[in-house]
Every structure is written in C-alpha cells, then in structure tokens.
Enzyme design. Structure first.
Site, PDB file in Angstrom:
ATOM      1  N   GLY A  38     -35.719  10.763 -66.210  1.00 51.13           N
ATOM      2  CA  GLY A  38     -35.784   9.330 -66.461  1.00 51.13           C
ATOM      3  C   GLY A  38     -36.520   9.043 -67.744  1.00 51.13           C
ATOM      4  N   GLY A  88     -40.382   9.827 -67.230  1.00 51.84           N
ATOM      5  CA  GLY A  88     -40.879  11.077 -66.696  1.00 51.84           C
ATOM      6  C   GLY A  88     -39.786  11.966 -66.163  1.00 51.84           C
ATOM      7  CB  CYS A  89     -39.564  15.352 -65.393  1.00 53.29           C
ATOM      8  SG  CYS A  89     -39.321  15.489 -67.180  1.00 53.29           S
ATOM      9  CB  VAL A  90     -37.482  13.262 -60.617  1.00 50.44           C
ATOM     10  CG1 VAL A  90     -37.568  13.207 -59.100  1.00 50.44           C
ATOM     11  CG2 VAL A  90     -37.848  11.906 -61.214  1.00 50.44           C
ATOM     12  CG  ASP A 105     -35.408  -2.052 -61.342  1.00 49.73           C
ATOM     13  OD1 ASP A 105     -34.308  -2.631 -61.488  1.00 49.73           O
ATOM     14  OD2 ASP A 105     -35.636  -0.915 -61.787  1.00 49.73           O
TER      15      ASP A 105
END
Length: 481
Positions: free
Chosen positions: A200, A203-205, A305
């Site tokens: 994203g 960041g990272c997932v 959102d």
C-alpha cells in the site's frame, strides 16, 4: 488516486507466493429522521449479464509475473546502487499538503489533466424520462460492472495492475521503505513471513505467523503517522464487528500492527461469487456493518473510508470493519457539521465531502449504503468511475451521482453556505424524478424491497436528512418475520 482495489490487504489471491522467512529474534509485547421514501409501482429490471471481453491480438504478460516483478523491483530499488532514488519535487509538494496521507486518500490536484465538463455543463442534465432502459445484455448508463473474465489469476484486472504500478512508484517517491527492509523488521520481531500481500501507499502487509498466536496473523507495517493514528484508534475500540488490534510494535520509526487474518476482504469475496447473496446473508452483513458504524459514532469517531475493500469476512455472519487510517475524531456535537477536509476514496465519498462542505458522521452512512448495495448486487459498484488512468475528480463524481440517481433540486441542502447546493443544484434542474422517491438507478437492479429501501435511505443526498446507523437498524430488513 489508486484504483479502489489497490489497498486490498487481506485477499489471498493477489499475494506473492514465496517461501517462509524465518524469524530472527523474539519480540517484546507492548501490550497484551430522514425524508419519506416512496417505492414506485414498477418492478426493477434484472441486472444485465457481464459483457464478453474482446479478444486481444497480443499476448500480455502473466498477471502473477507482473505482480511478483513489481514487488521484486520495489524490494531492490533502494538497495541497488545502480538505480538511486532521487527526491521528486512534486512528491515533496504533495507531502506539504498531506504528509501523513493514508491509503487511497483523494488528491484532487492529481486530476488537473482530467477533462472537466464543458462550460455549459451547469445547465440541465438529461431528465429521468429521457433515459431509455438498456436492452437485455447491456449495462446501465454510466454504471461500472465487473466482469469475471477480466479478473486474472491474481485477482486483479490489467487496469488495476497499471494503477498499482503508479501507486508503488508514488509511495517510493514519498520516502517509503522497500518491502525488503520492512520484511527484515518484521522477521526481527520473531514473525515468520509466509507471503507479502499487495503493498500500500503507507506501508507493507505480510501474512505471518508467530509462536504467541495459534493462527496466522497479518502484520501491517507503516512508516507514516497515520499508521500510529490507526493503532491509537483501534486500542480505544472493542466491538465484535471491528477489526481488533492484537499487538503493536514500533521499530526504527516503523509502526507494526498485528491483526487477525480473515479469509478475504468483502470486495474479493463478492468478486469470487457467481450469484448474489440471499436476503438473510445480506441482512447479516448489513446488520454487522451498521452496528460497527453506530458504535464508532457513539465513540466520537468518523471512519471516512468505508468500502468493501476495508471490510474483512470469513462468512456473511462473521465480518469486521477495518483500516482506520483515514478516521478522525468528532469535533463538537455529532450533529454539528465541521470542516474535517477530504479523505478516503472518491468513489465512495458522500456528496458533501466531495464538494468540500463541512460534514458530520452521516458521511459514513452514505459509504455504508454503497457497501450494502454492492453486497446485494455483487457484480457492480454504484457511482464508480470507469477504470483506467483517467478517473474523474470530485467535480465529475458529484455530477455522476446527480445524473445516475436523478437527484431532484429539492433534495439539495437549503443551507445558504452549502457549496454542494450553490455549485451543483443547477445541474439537477432537468431531472424529472419526484423528490424523495426511488432513485433512477433502482430500475436496473433487482433487489429485495427491504434491501432497496435500506440502501435508498442510506443514500439520502442531503447529509442533514440522512438517517443514523441506529435508525437504519430499525428498518424492516432487520425485523424478524
């Protein structure tokens, strides 16, 4: 703005298949009444079937290969001395506007090259009587419909992959850390990484496991303060339909949220289905969503959102609302509008948000109504712009809502300082639908009458007349028969 599906972090189809990364060290746990609605007499038309995709004369690269290649490039960009990353002045300028922007935050300035409506667009639009219902097999005018044939093995269409390419480059230009660095931080806390999900903009997932947790977990590692903000919000919330925060780690300026892993997000879950959900399942999803929205509003929080990508599901009876990166606290009374600013996703933003007006918690009700619509129809998104690099700005989105719903001039806010009324009321002058009756889009979809009534109430155009989540939970859909 990235395509809506880009911020999908729980879908298993789009994740990169890679061998587990072993842990390095043991972590330290930081902490264990609206307007009356009159249904028309005419019946809704059946939804047209998905369009058959046109054959391509060229063989495109494998979507899985493109996705893996994208993730590998991101992991190497900062570490490769032959390809240094230079600071982008335009990115710095964007950071001045919103330094801690969450996933899919709407940036109107990114659409400066979009073709706006001509100068005479403020005149009357086509009226409801001028719309000819499409023949069987055709899509309703201006309404996006997802075809299962367009979705590849990774769960993404070609347009979505292109949007991911652009969003990943933008994240790097804003100073984001590559997935390789983030993975080292996560494994350094004792997690074993089994897969990297779609990256994203904040960041990272990672799909991970840890000896302290009996089941797989999701580690969301973010470098912006919006991730810390999300952690603070989640620690305040305790509701069965809200994604719980299992743990929190802060390492080298990176905030890592440990979250439970669900089977999929609602977007992916619906995309995989061949048929719509039944009334009991739609009611179950809607009840849990509205219960979560009612809870956060009573806690003084606006999500801002809500969309199918931010709702995670195991079964229709087991869902939760997540991704609070764009959320904010209520200022003053819940019923008093406040200029919180634009945030979230253009496709699912309420009209008053798009117009730049002050707003209240009812903006979440509008977004929840769109989620319930997608849950009932399962293969279409209401008011969504066509896919591709040219996606309309807020101005075009408001016009799209007015046209597809055939909003009547009397349905606009009477407030003299409303930008939505002063700038866009004239565009509804030619709409012939009586005020507070079935919107024009209901002609193209066959839904249970109680589901349709719920969606129409949630999509009340004037935010001041839009009902609360608690009021919607009293509607006939949720009453036992």
């Amino acid at each position: 703005m990235a395509c809506r599906k880009f911020c999908r972090v729980y879908g298993g189809q789009g994740r990169r298949k890679e061998e587990a990364v072993p842990p390095e060290t043991k972590p330290s746990r930081v902490f264990p009444h609206g307007p009356f609605y009159t249904p028309a007499e005419d019946a809704c038309l059946d939804s047209p079937p998905p369009e058959t995709p046109k054959p391509s004369h060229t063989t495109p690269p494998s979507e899985a290969e493109r996705l893996c290649h994208l993730q590998e490039i991101l992991a190497q960009m900062y570490g490769n001395q032959d390809y240094p990353i230079e600071d982008d002045p335009s990115a710095d300028a964007a950071d001045d506007v919103d330094e801690d922007a969450p996933d899919d935050v709407a940036y109107p300035e990114e659409y400066a090259e979009e073709l706006f409506l001509p100068g005479d667009a403020t005149g009357p639009l086509i009226g409801a009587n001028d719309h000819i219902p499409p023949p069987c097999g055709a899509s309703p005018p201006g309404i996006r419909r997802r075809s299962r044939d367009e979705i590849g093995a990774t769960g993404f269409t070609a347009e979505e992959l292109d949007a991911m390419d652009r969003e990943a480059a933008r994240a790097i230009s804003r100073g984001g850390k590559p997935p390789s660095t983030m993975a080292k931080l996560v494994t350094g806390m004792g997690f074993t990484i089994h897969g990297a999900l779609t990256p994203g903009s904040e960041g990272c997932v990672f799909d991970s496991s840890h000896p302290d947790y009996p089941q797989r977990v999701i580690v969301k590692a973010g470098w912006y303060t919006s991730t810390s903000h999300e952690a603070r919000l989640l620690r305040r919330l305790d509701h069965p339909a809200i994604l719980p925060l299992l743990d929190l780690h802060v390492v080298s300026g990176v905030t890592c949220l440990v979250l439970p892993k669900y089977q999929a997000d609602l977007y992916t879950y619906l995309s995989r289905r061949l048929n719509p959900l039944g009334r009991p399942q739609i009611a179950a999803v809607s009840r849990q969503l509205l219960s979560a929205v009612d809870y956060i509003h009573r806690q003084g929080i606006i999500h801002r959102d809500i969309k199918t990508e931010n709702i995670f599901i195991n079964t229709p009876e087991d869902i939760c609302l997540g991704d609070f990166g764009a959320a904010c606290f209520v200022q003053g009374s819940r019923s008093s509008p406040f200029p919180y600013g634009i945030a979230g996703t253009i496709d699912t933003n309420a009209p008053e948000v798009l117009a730049g007006d002050p707003y209240t918690t009812t903006v979440d009700i509008w977004s929840a109504g769109l989620v319930i619509f997608e849950t009932a129809v399962h293969n279409a998104s209401l008011f969504s712009a066509p896919r591709g690099p040219k996606r309309g700005p807020c101005d075009s989105q408001i016009t799209r809502i007015i046209r597809q719903a055939q909003v009547h001039v009397d349905e606009f806010s009477p407030h003299p300082e409303s930008r939505l009324t002063s700038r866009y009321r004239s565009r509804a002058a030619g709409n012939n639908r009586p005020p507070y009756t079935r919107p024009a889009w209901t002609r193209y979809y066959k839904m249970d009458i109680d589901v349709e009534y719920l969606v129409c109430k949630a999509l009340t155009f004037d935010g001041a007349l839009r009902p609360s989540a608690a009021e919607l939970l009293c509607l006939p859909l949720f009453q036992q028969k």
